[in-house]
Motif scaffolding. Structure first.
Motif, PDB file in Angstrom:
ATOM      1  N   ARG A 217       0.835  -1.201   0.000  1.00  0.00           N
ATOM      2  CA  ARG A 217       0.000   0.000   0.000  1.00  0.00           C
ATOM      3  C   ARG A 217       0.870   1.251   0.000  1.00  0.00           C
ATOM      4  N   SER A 218       0.347   2.323  -0.557  1.00  0.00           N
ATOM      5  CA  SER A 218       1.070   3.581  -0.602  1.00  0.00           C
ATOM      6  C   SER A 218       1.125   4.217   0.781  1.00  0.00           C
ATOM      7  N   VAL A 219       2.327   4.569   1.205  1.00  0.00           N
ATOM      8  CA  VAL A 219       2.523   5.300   2.451  1.00  0.00           C
ATOM      9  C   VAL A 219       2.814   6.774   2.164  1.00  0.00           C
ATOM     10  N   ASP A 220       3.673   7.012   1.180  1.00  0.00           N
ATOM     11  CA  ASP A 220       4.089   8.371   0.834  1.00  0.00           C
ATOM     12  C   ASP A 220       4.504   8.364  -0.620  1.00  0.00           C
ATOM     13  N   THR A 221       4.508   9.530  -1.254  1.00  0.00           N
ATOM     14  CA  THR A 221       4.899   9.618  -2.657  1.00  0.00           C
ATOM     15  C   THR A 221       5.384  11.025  -2.948  1.00  0.00           C
ATOM     16  N   THR A 222       6.158  11.167  -4.034  1.00  0.00           N
ATOM     17  CA  THR A 222       6.810  12.446  -4.293  1.00  0.00           C
ATOM     18  C   THR A 222       5.901  13.465  -4.948  1.00  0.00           C
ATOM     19  N   MET A 223       4.924  13.024  -5.736  1.00  0.00           N
ATOM     20  CA  MET A 223       4.022  13.978  -6.377  1.00  0.00           C
ATOM     21  C   MET A 223       2.971  14.448  -5.381  1.00  0.00           C
ATOM     22  N   GLY A 224       2.535  15.691  -5.542  1.00  0.00           N
ATOM     23  CA  GLY A 224       1.608  16.258  -4.582  1.00  0.00           C
ATOM     24  C   GLY A 224       0.226  16.498  -5.147  1.00  0.00           C
ATOM     25  N   MET A 225      -0.148  17.770  -5.288  1.00  0.00           N
ATOM     26  CA  MET A 225      -1.486  18.111  -5.744  1.00  0.00           C
ATOM     27  C   MET A 225      -1.631  17.939  -7.256  1.00  0.00           C
ATOM     28  N   THR A 226      -0.526  18.156  -7.972  1.00  0.00           N
ATOM     29  CA  THR A 226      -0.550  18.062  -9.426  1.00  0.00           C
ATOM     30  C   THR A 226       0.573  17.151  -9.894  1.00  0.00           C
ATOM     31  N   ALA A 227       0.531  16.789 -11.160  1.00  0.00           N
ATOM     32  CA  ALA A 227       1.525  15.884 -11.741  1.00  0.00           C
ATOM     33  C   ALA A 227       2.773  16.614 -12.211  1.00  0.00           C
ATOM     34  N   VAL A 228       2.997  17.825 -11.727  1.00  0.00           N
ATOM     35  CA  VAL A 228       4.232  18.554 -12.038  1.00  0.00           C
ATOM     36  C   VAL A 228       5.156  18.603 -10.830  1.00  0.00           C
ATOM     37  N   ASP A 229       4.716  18.078  -9.685  1.00  0.00           N
ATOM     38  CA  ASP A 229       5.468  18.154  -8.441  1.00  0.00           C
ATOM     39  C   ASP A 229       6.461  16.995  -8.328  1.00  0.00           C
ATOM     40  N   GLY A 230       7.395  17.108  -7.388  1.00  0.00           N
ATOM     41  CA  GLY A 230       8.300  16.008  -7.085  1.00  0.00           C
ATOM     42  C   GLY A 230       9.616  16.101  -7.818  1.00  0.00           C
ATOM     43  N   VAL A 231      10.089  14.948  -8.344  1.00  0.00           N
ATOM     44  CA  VAL A 231      11.374  14.903  -9.043  1.00  0.00           C
ATOM     45  C   VAL A 231      11.226  15.484 -10.445  1.00  0.00           C
ATOM     46  N   PRO A 232      12.342  15.952 -11.055  1.00  0.00           N
ATOM     47  CA  PRO A 232      12.246  16.440 -12.434  1.00  0.00           C
ATOM     48  C   PRO A 232      11.861  15.325 -13.380  1.00  0.00           C
ATOM     49  N   MET A 233      11.269  15.704 -14.504  1.00  0.00           N
ATOM     50  CA  MET A 233      10.777  14.722 -15.475  1.00  0.00           C
ATOM     51  C   MET A 233      11.285  15.071 -16.862  1.00  0.00           C
ATOM     52  N   GLY A 234      10.666  14.500 -17.889  1.00  0.00           N
ATOM     53  CA  GLY A 234      11.126  14.762 -19.245  1.00  0.00           C
ATOM     54  C   GLY A 234      11.074  16.235 -19.595  1.00  0.00           C
ATOM     55  N   THR A 235       9.880  16.817 -19.446  1.00  0.00           N
ATOM     56  CA  THR A 235       9.714  18.244 -19.740  1.00  0.00           C
ATOM     57  C   THR A 235       9.122  19.009 -18.564  1.00  0.00           C
ATOM     58  N   ARG A 236       8.775  18.310 -17.466  1.00  0.00           N
ATOM     59  CA  ARG A 236       8.199  18.954 -16.294  1.00  0.00           C
ATOM     60  C   ARG A 236       9.278  19.238 -15.259  1.00  0.00           C
ATOM     61  N   SER A 237       9.118  20.338 -14.557  1.00  0.00           N
ATOM     62  CA  SER A 237      10.161  20.826 -13.662  1.00  0.00           C
ATOM     63  C   SER A 237      10.333  19.999 -12.408  1.00  0.00           C
ATOM     64  N   GLY A 238       9.260  19.345 -11.933  1.00  0.00           N
ATOM     65  CA  GLY A 238       9.296  18.834 -10.581  1.00  0.00           C
ATOM     66  C   GLY A 238       9.159  19.989  -9.610  1.00  0.00           C
ATOM     67  N   ALA A 239       9.474  19.745  -8.346  1.00  0.00           N
ATOM     68  CA  ALA A 239       9.286  20.762  -7.308  1.00  0.00           C
ATOM     69  C   ALA A 239      10.143  22.000  -7.584  1.00  0.00           C
ATOM     70  N   VAL A 240       9.514  23.158  -7.475  1.00  0.00           N
ATOM     71  CA  VAL A 240      10.175  24.456  -7.624  1.00  0.00           C
ATOM     72  C   VAL A 240       9.769  25.315  -6.438  1.00  0.00           C
ATOM     73  N   ASP A 241      10.709  26.071  -5.899  1.00  0.00           N
ATOM     74  CA  ASP A 241      10.405  26.995  -4.812  1.00  0.00           C
ATOM     75  C   ASP A 241       9.204  27.864  -5.201  1.00  0.00           C
ATOM     76  N   PRO A 242       8.142  27.872  -4.389  1.00  0.00           N
ATOM     77  CA  PRO A 242       6.988  28.720  -4.726  1.00  0.00           C
ATOM     78  C   PRO A 242       7.366  30.181  -4.914  1.00  0.00           C
ATOM     79  N   GLY A 243       8.393  30.616  -4.194  1.00  0.00           N
ATOM     80  CA  GLY A 243       8.839  32.001  -4.354  1.00  0.00           C
ATOM     81  C   GLY A 243       9.376  32.275  -5.744  1.00  0.00           C
ATOM     82  N   ALA A 244       9.979  31.258  -6.370  1.00  0.00           N
ATOM     83  CA  ALA A 244      10.472  31.434  -7.735  1.00  0.00           C
ATOM     84  C   ALA A 244       9.312  31.635  -8.707  1.00  0.00           C
ATOM     85  N   ILE A 245       8.216  30.916  -8.473  1.00  0.00           N
ATOM     86  CA  ILE A 245       7.031  31.083  -9.323  1.00  0.00           C
ATOM     87  C   ILE A 245       6.479  32.500  -9.175  1.00  0.00           C
ATOM     88  N   LEU A 246       6.423  32.992  -7.937  1.00  0.00           N
ATOM     89  CA  LEU A 246       5.950  34.363  -7.707  1.00  0.00           C
ATOM     90  C   LEU A 246       6.864  35.371  -8.398  1.00  0.00           C
TER      91      LEU A 246
END
Length: 378
Positions: A217-246
């Motif tokens: 069973r799943s205990v924890d996972t790297t992706m959060g609310m959306t499928a862009v979170d967590g580790v970097p991917m092919g073209t998706r950033s993964g987790a980025v400091d929210p301040g950088a987005i602002l």
């Protein structure tokens, strides 16, 4: 007549299918339409047979893509009767913790979740609409990538925000659940000792995440609310400091749509290398930028795996799956080497088979309701 299950996995520019026999789940046919919306092409084959390739009309949409796939099925029909269509749905929100028959209310709920999965959900819904118009009066089954992660401890589903935001759906859902569910199924059959133990599964492909599993069973996972979170991917950033987005919005003047395009389509391995999101191409390229992108990816995946050992209280096995996880040995080795300080644990590679998992879920629902199937429609 041979009862069958059709599985559909719709992306922004592709529609993949598998046709399984209901009894025994033998794979009868497989294929995909790629480059939907541009110079679309159908590639399909019967199991063990030669591949059919067919150029489709310019501007082919998901409905036309499904029509082409069904045309292939119909042309090779060996007494097949489609009894259900199983659809991969990326986001089920808080309302869907298991596969479900699709109704107008389900469609309404899934449409409301489009902002949480803008890269996937609209195309999942397009495939459902096409299926209902082309396959006939058979059940459509929604199989959710979020469902496997339902029921986790609140420690692993909250952000550090006031509770009223959590109550409004701002929470960690997790994705790639169909892949992890398949791994859990395989481990239960082949390695029950590991199934009961502490497993970190790494689904590494153009989309990538890791999942901490105990007792299957799943205990924890790297992706959060959306499928862009967590580790970097092919073209998706993964987790980025929210301040950088602002900062991108306030100082660089980027519109929200531009930021979304950046973090979903121009980041990850593509953004880091400046060349490609294809790991095989980056490994062959050998330039400093390509090496850096791969080193960064391996480092972030290893960091994520190490963090997940805290959630599990240790690790018994690291399981790789997905296109990168299964085929990129140097990347697996780089991740494994960065985890050497954790001591001894097993490393396995298990091929992904989300479609078979979807077919299994559809069959379980059919057994519960016993709806009737129909032959493939034009």
């Amino acid at each position: 007549m041979i009862p069958t299950i059709l599985t559909l996995n719709a992306g922004s520019s592709s529609l993949k299918f598998r046709l399984f026999a209901r009894d025994g789940l033998a794979l009868l046919a497989r294929g995909a339409v790629s480059r939907i919306g541009a110079d679309a092409e159908l590639k399909a084959s019967l199991t063990g047979g030669p591949e059919t390739r067919e150029a489709l009309a310019a501007g082919t949409d998901h409905a036309a893509a499904l029509r082409a796939l069904l045309g292939f099925v119909r042309a090779h029909d060996d007494g097949w009767r489609i009894e259900a269509v199983a659809h991969r749905i990326v986001h089920g929100g808080t309302g869907y913790d298991r596969a479900t028959l699709i109704t107008p209310r389900v469609i309404e709920d899934l449409t409301a979740l489009v902002p949480l999965a803008p890269l996937h959900q609209p195309h999942n819904l397009a495939a459902i609409a096409a299926s209902r118009g082309l396959v006939g009066e058979v059940p459509d089954v929604a199989c959710f990538d979020t469902a496997f992660h339902a029921g986790r401890d609140p420690l692993f589903t909250h952000f550090a925000l006031p509770k009223d935001y959590y109550d409004r759906g701002i929470r960690r859902y997790g994705f790639h659940g169909l892949s992890y569910q398949w791994l859990s199924h395989v481990l239960a059959q082949d390695r029950p000792d590991l199934h009961r133990g502490r497993v970190i599964a790494a689904h590494l492909g153009n989309g990538a995440s890791l999942c901490a599993m105990r007792d299957g069973r799943s205990v924890d996972t790297t992706m959060g609310m959306t499928a862009v979170d967590g580790v970097p991917m092919g073209t998706r950033s993964g987790a980025v400091d929210p301040g950088a987005i602002l900062l991108l919005k306030r100082t660089f003047g980027m519109a929200l749509e531009e930021i979304e395009e950046l973090i979903y389509n121009r980041a990850g391995l593509l953004g880091l290398s400046g060349r490609s999101n294809d790991v095989a191409a980056l490994l062959a390229d050998g330039t400093e930028a390509s090496r850096f992108a791969l080193d960064y990816f391996a480092m972030r995946c290893a960091q994520a795996a190490a963090a997940l050992t805290v959630s599990l209280g240790g690790i018994d096995a690291l399981v790789f799956t997905g296109g990168i996880g299964e085929n990129a040995g140097p990347v697996r080795e780089a991740i494994r080497n960065r985890l050497a300080h954790l001591g001894r644990f097993e490393t396995l590679v298990i091929p992904a088979n989300e479609e078979r998992m979807m077919a299994m879920e559809a069959i379980a629902l059919l057994r519960a309701g016993s709806p009737q199937g129909v032959p493939p429609a034009a």
